[in-house]
Each structure stands twice: as C-alpha cells, then as structure tokens.
Enzyme design. Sequence first.
Site, PDB file in Angstrom:
ATOM      1  N   HIS A  52       0.839  -1.204   0.000  1.00 44.24           N
ATOM      2  CA  HIS A  52       0.000   0.000   0.000  1.00 44.24           C
ATOM      3  C   HIS A  52       0.871   1.251   0.000  1.00 44.24           C
ATOM      4  O   HIS A  52       2.094   1.166   0.181  1.00 44.24           O
ATOM      5  CB  HIS A  52      -0.888   0.003   1.252  1.00 44.24           C
ATOM      6  CG  HIS A  52      -0.081   0.139   2.507  1.00 44.24           C
ATOM      7  ND1 HIS A  52       0.485  -0.947   3.142  1.00 44.24           N
ATOM      8  CD2 HIS A  52       0.298   1.222   3.218  1.00 44.24           C
ATOM      9  CE1 HIS A  52       1.166  -0.528   4.194  1.00 44.24           C
ATOM     10  NE2 HIS A  52       1.074   0.785   4.271  1.00 44.24           N
ATOM     11  N   HIS A 134       5.570   6.730  -0.820  1.00 42.43           N
ATOM     12  CA  HIS A 134       6.408   5.562  -1.116  1.00 42.43           C
ATOM     13  C   HIS A 134       5.613   4.297  -0.854  1.00 42.43           C
ATOM     14  O   HIS A 134       4.648   4.308  -0.090  1.00 42.43           O
ATOM     15  CB  HIS A 134       7.654   5.565  -0.235  1.00 42.43           C
ATOM     16  CG  HIS A 134       7.340   5.334   1.214  1.00 42.43           C
ATOM     17  ND1 HIS A 134       6.901   6.346   2.045  1.00 42.43           N
ATOM     18  CD2 HIS A 134       7.333   4.208   1.962  1.00 42.43           C
ATOM     19  CE1 HIS A 134       6.672   5.859   3.241  1.00 42.43           C
ATOM     20  NE2 HIS A 134       6.910   4.552   3.226  1.00 42.43           N
TER      21      HIS A 134
HETATM   22  P1  ATP Z   1       4.919  -3.011  11.837  1.00 41.21           P
HETATM   23  O1  ATP Z   1       4.968  -1.649  12.474  1.00 41.21           O
HETATM   24  O2  ATP Z   1       4.234  -4.028  12.663  1.00 41.21           O
HETATM   25  O3  ATP Z   1       6.223  -3.472  11.315  1.00 41.21           O
HETATM   26  P2  ATP Z   1       3.572  -1.627   9.706  1.00 41.21           P
HETATM   27  O4  ATP Z   1       4.584  -0.518   9.890  1.00 41.21           O
HETATM   28  O5  ATP Z   1       3.302  -2.088   8.324  1.00 41.21           O
HETATM   29  O6  ATP Z   1       3.977  -2.890  10.541  1.00 41.21           O
HETATM   30  P3  ATP Z   1       1.859   0.142  11.063  1.00 41.21           P
HETATM   31  O7  ATP Z   1       2.979   0.530  11.992  1.00 41.21           O
HETATM   32  O8  ATP Z   1       0.504  -0.045  11.634  1.00 41.21           O
HETATM   33  O9  ATP Z   1       2.198  -1.189  10.322  1.00 41.21           O
HETATM   34  O10 ATP Z   1       1.821   1.249   9.939  1.00 41.21           O
HETATM   35  C1  ATP Z   1       0.815   1.273   8.952  1.00 41.21           C
HETATM   36  C2  ATP Z   1       1.273   2.180   7.836  1.00 41.21           C
HETATM   37  O11 ATP Z   1       1.440   3.514   8.323  1.00 41.21           O
HETATM   38  C3  ATP Z   1       2.637   1.808   7.241  1.00 41.21           C
HETATM   39  O12 ATP Z   1       2.638   2.146   5.873  1.00 41.21           O
HETATM   40  C4  ATP Z   1       3.600   2.681   7.983  1.00 41.21           C
HETATM   41  O13 ATP Z   1       4.762   2.955   7.227  1.00 41.21           O
HETATM   42  C5  ATP Z   1       2.795   3.937   8.188  1.00 41.21           C
HETATM   43  N1  ATP Z   1       3.172   4.631   9.423  1.00 41.21           N
HETATM   44  C6  ATP Z   1       3.376   4.081  10.629  1.00 41.21           C
HETATM   45  N2  ATP Z   1       3.674   4.993  11.556  1.00 41.21           N
HETATM   46  C7  ATP Z   1       3.670   6.193  10.908  1.00 41.21           C
HETATM   47  C8  ATP Z   1       3.891   7.532  11.310  1.00 41.21           C
HETATM   48  N3  ATP Z   1       4.187   7.851  12.571  1.00 41.21           N
HETATM   49  N4  ATP Z   1       3.781   8.495  10.360  1.00 41.21           N
HETATM   50  C9  ATP Z   1       3.471   8.189   9.087  1.00 41.21           C
HETATM   51  N5  ATP Z   1       3.244   6.941   8.644  1.00 41.21           N
HETATM   52  C10 ATP Z   1       3.348   5.951   9.536  1.00 41.21           C
END
Ligand code: ATP
Length: 187
Positions: A52, A134
């Site tokens: 995504h 990205h």
């Molecule tokens: P994990 O953290 O378990 O490795 P993940 O990063 O895919 O998995 P999430 O942390 O729930 O899952 O993040 C969901 C999406 O939001 C991802 O695309 C992540 O890069 C983005 N994301 C997470 N934290 C932030 C943030 N603080 N600011 C912007 N985007 C974020």
Amino acid sequence: MSEHSPAAVMPARVRVFFALWPGAATAAALHARARALHAQCGGRVMRRDTIHLTLAFLGDVAMPRLAALETVAQSVRGERFILELDRVGSWRGNRILWAGSANVPAALPALAEKLGASLHAAGFELEARAFNPHVTLVRNAVRSPPRGEMPGLRWPVASFVLVASERDEGGAHYRVLGRWPLDDGGD
Ligand code: ATP
Ligand code: MG
C-alpha cells in the site's frame, strides 16, 4: 457485566491509517519487484496483500471515533491519477526498501493534504511530518539496493481506503474498513 459480553473482547481502540490500495494487477507487479529486491537485499518481503501507499497515519483511535473518520473521508474530493513507480530507494535508518516516483502527480500530495487538513479540522491529531509518498516493498534489508531506476510500473489510482492495522505474532495485518472513490475529472 458478564464475562462474555462484547465489551470484554472488543478492543476499545484501533490503529488506523488512510492509504492507496493497489488492484490485483498492480499488487502482483509490485510484489514481483519486492521479491526481486528481497532476493538481492535480504530482509522481510511485504506480502502481496499488504502492499500500500500511506496517505495519513492516525495511530490508535477510539472505536466510537471511526464514524467521524468515515465522515471526513466522505467529504474529501480528489482526482483520479496514474502513479508511475519508477524508482527504488532505501532508508538506511530503518532498512526499508521502497518504490517511489520521479514524477509524483500533483493529485497525490493534493489528496494527502486535503485529507490531513480535514482530519485536523475534525479534531484528529496527525504528525507534522512531510508527506513522503512511497510503497514499502522490503523491511529489515541487510544489503542496499542497486541505486535508482526500476522499469516503470503504472498504478491507476481511482479510490482511497481506511485501513485497520492489527498485530499478531506474524506482524501487522491490515483490514480495509472503507473505500471512497476519486473523481474522474469529467472525461
Ligand atoms: P509493523 O509496524 O508491525 O512493522 P507496519 O509498519 O506495516 O507494521 P503500522 O505501523 O501499523 O504497520 O503502519 C501502517 C502504515 O502507516 C505503514 O505504511 C507505515 O509505514 C505507516 N506509518 C506508521 N507509523 C507512521 C507515522 N508515525 N507516520 C506516518 N506513517 C506511519
Ligand atoms: Mg510500523
């Protein structure tokens, strides 16, 4: 309250974000790129059904606030666009390998900005971090990718989604909670 009431098993909060979610063909093409990068660079490849592009990350939101998020999404108007993914990059700090675009269509940051502004107006807190479009393909890479271009891949974007991020031992799992169409610009 009985031990088996829904309130006892339903989480009170849910980790959510708005995103672009690729259709089957785009997801398959991106996943092929992800596997090729993974073969070169090691790490953990994103599963095809998790690929995504994040538009706005909200983090933990109380369940009763989900309806307000849907109202915001409904109010946001954006144009359809084609996203040409033609770059591979990495962030050394977190060892993520991603696909990006040398020519981001204006409609993409415009959508992220409108969403951000409407969420803010509705009382949701977002990080002030600049929008950095990205698509994560590999995590925890052990080697850097070969620099630069990749064969262009056209992602036709016609909607955006609200996603719940749920964790278990296997990592994050995503559940699409809602989808909203983008305008076709009248042609
Ligand atoms: P994990 O953290 O378990 O490795 P993940 O990063 O895919 O998995 P999430 O942390 O729930 O899952 O993040 C969901 C999406 O939001 C991802 O695309 C992540 O890069 C983005 N994301 C997470 N934290 C932030 C943030 N603080 N600011 C912007 N985007 C974020
Ligand atoms: Mg994360």
